[in-house]
Design a protein around this motif. Structure first.
Motif, PDB file in Angstrom:
ATOM      1  N   THR A  79       0.721  -1.149  -0.029  1.00  0.00           N
ATOM      2  CA  THR A  79       0.068  -0.143   0.025  1.00  0.00           C
ATOM      3  C   THR A  79       0.956   1.159   0.032  1.00  0.00           C
ATOM      4  O   THR A  79       2.099   1.190   0.321  1.00  0.00           O
ATOM      5  CB  THR A  79      -0.845  -0.059   1.313  1.00  0.00           C
ATOM      6  N   TRP A  92       1.106  -6.372   1.003  1.00  0.00           N
ATOM      7  CA  TRP A  92      -0.262  -6.943   0.429  1.00  0.00           C
ATOM      8  C   TRP A  92       0.444  -8.326  -0.430  1.00  0.00           C
ATOM      9  O   TRP A  92       0.454  -8.074  -1.721  1.00  0.00           O
ATOM     10  CB  TRP A  92      -1.115  -6.204  -0.235  1.00  0.00           C
ATOM     11  N   ARG A  94       0.126 -11.316  -2.804  1.00  0.00           N
ATOM     12  CA  ARG A  94      -0.900 -11.746  -3.658  1.00  0.00           C
ATOM     13  C   ARG A  94      -0.287 -12.870  -4.529  1.00  0.00           C
ATOM     14  O   ARG A  94       0.766 -12.728  -5.248  1.00  0.00           O
ATOM     15  CB  ARG A  94      -1.350 -10.910  -4.869  1.00  0.00           C
ATOM     16  N   ASP A 306     -10.737  -4.565   2.857  1.00  0.00           N
ATOM     17  CA  ASP A 306     -10.026  -5.513   3.407  1.00  0.00           C
ATOM     18  C   ASP A 306     -10.070  -5.660   4.893  1.00  0.00           C
ATOM     19  O   ASP A 306     -10.497  -4.457   5.576  1.00  0.00           O
ATOM     20  CB  ASP A 306      -8.617  -5.311   3.212  1.00  0.00           C
ATOM     21  N   ALA A 421      -5.554   1.532   1.060  1.00  0.00           N
ATOM     22  CA  ALA A 421      -6.438   0.824   1.753  1.00  0.00           C
ATOM     23  C   ALA A 421      -7.359   1.820   2.789  1.00  0.00           C
ATOM     24  O   ALA A 421      -8.544   1.588   2.985  1.00  0.00           O
ATOM     25  CB  ALA A 421      -6.021  -0.268   2.480  1.00  0.00           C
ATOM     26  N   THR A 479      -2.983  -6.176   7.555  1.00  0.00           N
ATOM     27  CA  THR A 479      -4.032  -6.794   6.736  1.00  0.00           C
ATOM     28  C   THR A 479      -4.174  -8.340   7.091  1.00  0.00           C
ATOM     29  O   THR A 479      -3.399  -8.996   7.805  1.00  0.00           O
ATOM     30  CB  THR A 479      -3.399  -6.620   5.227  1.00  0.00           C
ATOM     31  N   TYR A 481      -5.334  -9.882   4.681  1.00  0.00           N
ATOM     32  CA  TYR A 481      -5.023 -10.160   3.153  1.00  0.00           C
ATOM     33  C   TYR A 481      -6.276 -10.786   2.462  1.00  0.00           C
ATOM     34  O   TYR A 481      -6.422 -11.807   1.668  1.00  0.00           O
ATOM     35  CB  TYR A 481      -4.117 -11.634   3.095  1.00  0.00           C
ATOM     36  N   PRO A 483      -8.111  -8.278   0.186  1.00  0.00           N
ATOM     37  CA  PRO A 483      -8.801  -7.138  -0.499  1.00  0.00           C
ATOM     38  C   PRO A 483      -9.950  -7.841  -1.717  1.00  0.00           C
ATOM     39  O   PRO A 483      -9.835  -8.989  -2.341  1.00  0.00           O
ATOM     40  CB  PRO A 483      -7.525  -6.702  -1.537  1.00  0.00           C
TER      41      PRO A 483
END
Length: 543
Positions: A79, A92, A94, A306, A421, A479, A481, A483
């Motif tokens: 972010t 974040w 992914r 999130d 975020a 987070t 995780y 989103p």
């Protein structure tokens, strides 16, 4: 940039198929596998990351922590500095691999509350109530627990309660029962409030995910092509019809064309980025980036949601925590031997062993906080488990009010997008997280847990007032995780996608991944993403 600017002679190869699926994540693997069941339909599945069928760290449940720290299959998103978190930039992770984030996540398998999907329908996603979605939830799974009308018995994804519960997890469950919570028979049933072992997508001690369970069995079909290591550059259009995509292959640019439909399934971050790179998004932002606007769709990249968490960490008496095994050569050997022998023990567990859904705020109509018990402590997964015996549980807000955005950093597809975020922007989120930490302390004070805990490390005994707790959350929280929501379904003008997953304003293009979720489910989002993949395939088959 519109399609007309791309000439065929500029690309290394041109390929044609009936259905083009862009992104081999949790939903994309389901879509490609289901559609290829029809031998008369040619399907191509494009993925930016590699295929990693044999990587043992994907297959071993506890391998998620190693995958996180290595970044091997990670897009490495971060972010922007978060105003609500003292300017911290949050990693974040992914999944950049065939299987997407479902191949590298913590294997927690929670649908959320049935009311979550009723709220989807009420927000404008018609036909997405819990009753509408339940047949697809059931059809995608084989549940190893007690049979019920809520659970599937013949689907590709195998789910079960944790095969191993440590002394700490047992104490966590006992402590919640001592507070008056009920033992939950099935967290994915009609009502999920209470405590119990964590449901995981594991089969015989091995990760069960859409790449392995949906896609891999389909690879032998001659009508299915799976093309990894091909980052998507942008979509291609003829007028207002999407006809394919430009991707970067090993030998250069490739043009992939679809005779019937294109399905964009690149995830909550990748999907809005690709749409904007293709001229679909807020016109003013596209103009700022030097991209010609094909379709003014200001909702693309908005509504980012999130889950936010605060880890409550404890130094404990020796009680077979992963910390103890990890920092002992003999302990590591025992963990490995147990897993090799019968696929049990600490290596057979993903991110959490036990779970609690609780109503924290007075008057809450349903659980507003989730607590996940983890049998180790970390300051960061990058650093590995702490050296002292320890466990933690994460306090997570179920339905945050804060909303963020995804925007382009530049018109270069290789540049990561701008992620904001906006954690803790909403006053309700700040209040609930503070109360959630205080509730977690009450849980830790119950006899079964108190008998094991030697010291509260986070928040720490010096953090007492609401102001001090909030300040600590801003310094330490992060987070979960999950989103989602950046190309949401709905009937209003700001919703880019309709209830049959078609992108409004163009033809031949659907979106099917976590980006279409109008509201984040109350818990983990992997089952919802799989369900979206199942429904997308059904919509396409229906025409």
């Amino acid at each position: 940039m519109p399609e007309g600017s791309v000439r065929r002679e500029q690309v290394a190869a041109v390929h044609t198929t009936d259905i083009l699926v862009l992104g081999a994540g949790s939903a994309g693997c389901v879509i490609a596998a289901r559609l290829s069941e029809d031998a008369a339909t040619q399907v191509a599945l494009i993925e930016a990351g590699p295929a990693a069928w044999r990587d043992p760290w994907i297959r071993i449940p506890a391998g998620f922590a190693r995958l996180y720290s290595s970044g091997k299959y990670d897009w490495r998103f971060h972010t922007e500095p978060e105003p609500g978190l003292e300017g911290r930039s949050i990693h974040w992770p992914r999944g950049k691999v065939v299987g997407g984030s479902g191949a590298v996540n913590g294997l927690v398998f929670l649908r959320g509350s049935p009311r979550d999907y009723d709220r989807w329908a009420q927000s404008g996603a018609r036909g997405w109530s819990y009753d509408d979605c339940l047949p697809f939830f059931r059809g995608m799974e084989t549940w190893a627990g007690e049979p019920s009308a809520e659970r599937g018995t013949a689907g590709p994804i195998h789910t079960s309660e944790a095969r191993h519960t440590s002394p700490g997890a047992q104490a966590f469950i006992a402590a919640a029962l001592a507070m008056g919570h009920q033992r939950v028979k099935d967290f994915n049933g009609a009502w999920h409030e209470g405590v119990g072992p964590m449901p995981l997508n594991i089969r015989r001690g091995v990760r069960s995910h859409s790449a392995d369970m949906f896609l891999k069995p389909a690879l032998a079909r001659p009508n299915l092509r799976v093309m990894p290591e091909r980052p998507i550059q942008r979509l291609l259009f003829e007028g207002m019809r999407c006809i394919g995509a430009l991707v970067r292959g090993p030998a250069g640019l490739e043009r992939w064309e679809a005779r019937r439909e294109v399905v964009l399934s690149a995830g909550a971050i990748g999907t809005p980025q690709i749409l904007m790179l293709s001229g679909i998004g807020d016109g003013a932002h596209l103009q700022e980036m030097g991209i010609e606007t094909l379709l003014h769709a200001p909702g693309v990249g908005r509504n980012l949601q999130d889950h936010f968490l605060q880890r409550m960490r404890f130094r404990v008496k020796p009680c077979r925590t992963v910390n103890e095994y990890w920092h002992s050569p003999v302990g590591k050997l025992r963990m490995a031997a147990r897993y090799a022998f019968d696929r049990r023990g600490p290596m057979s567990i993903g991110a959490a062993e036990a779970n609690l859904f609780a109503r924290v705020l007075p008057g809450a109509e349903e659980p507003d906080m989730q607590y996940l018990f983890v049998n180790f402590t970390v300051t960061s997964y990058d650093q590995g488990p702490d050296r002292h015996p320890g466990f933690m549980f994460s306090a997570c807000q179920c339905r945050p009010d804060s909303r963020g955005t995804i925007t382009l950093r530049s018109p270069d597809p290789a540049d990561k997008p701008v992620i904001r975020a906006n954690y803790l922007e909403a006053a309700h989120d700040r209040h609930l997280m503070v109360e959630g930490v205080k509730y977690g302390r009450k849980l830790a004070s119950q006899g079964p847990l108190a008998a094991l805990i030697e010291e509260e490390l986070t928040p720490g005994p010096e953090v007492r007032t609401d102001e001090e707790i909030l300040a600590m959350i801003r310094r330490d929280g992060g987070t979960v995780y999950h989103p989602c929501g950046t190309a949401r379904m709905g009937e209003d003008a700001l919703a880019p996608v309709d209830s049959r997953l078609r992108l409004k304003g163009v033809e031949g293009l659907r979106v099917a991944d976590a980006s279409v979720m109008p509201l984040v489910p109350s818990s983990n989002i992997q089952p919802a993403a799989l369900m979206i993949g199942e429904r997308a395939a059904a919509f396409i088959r229906a025409g």
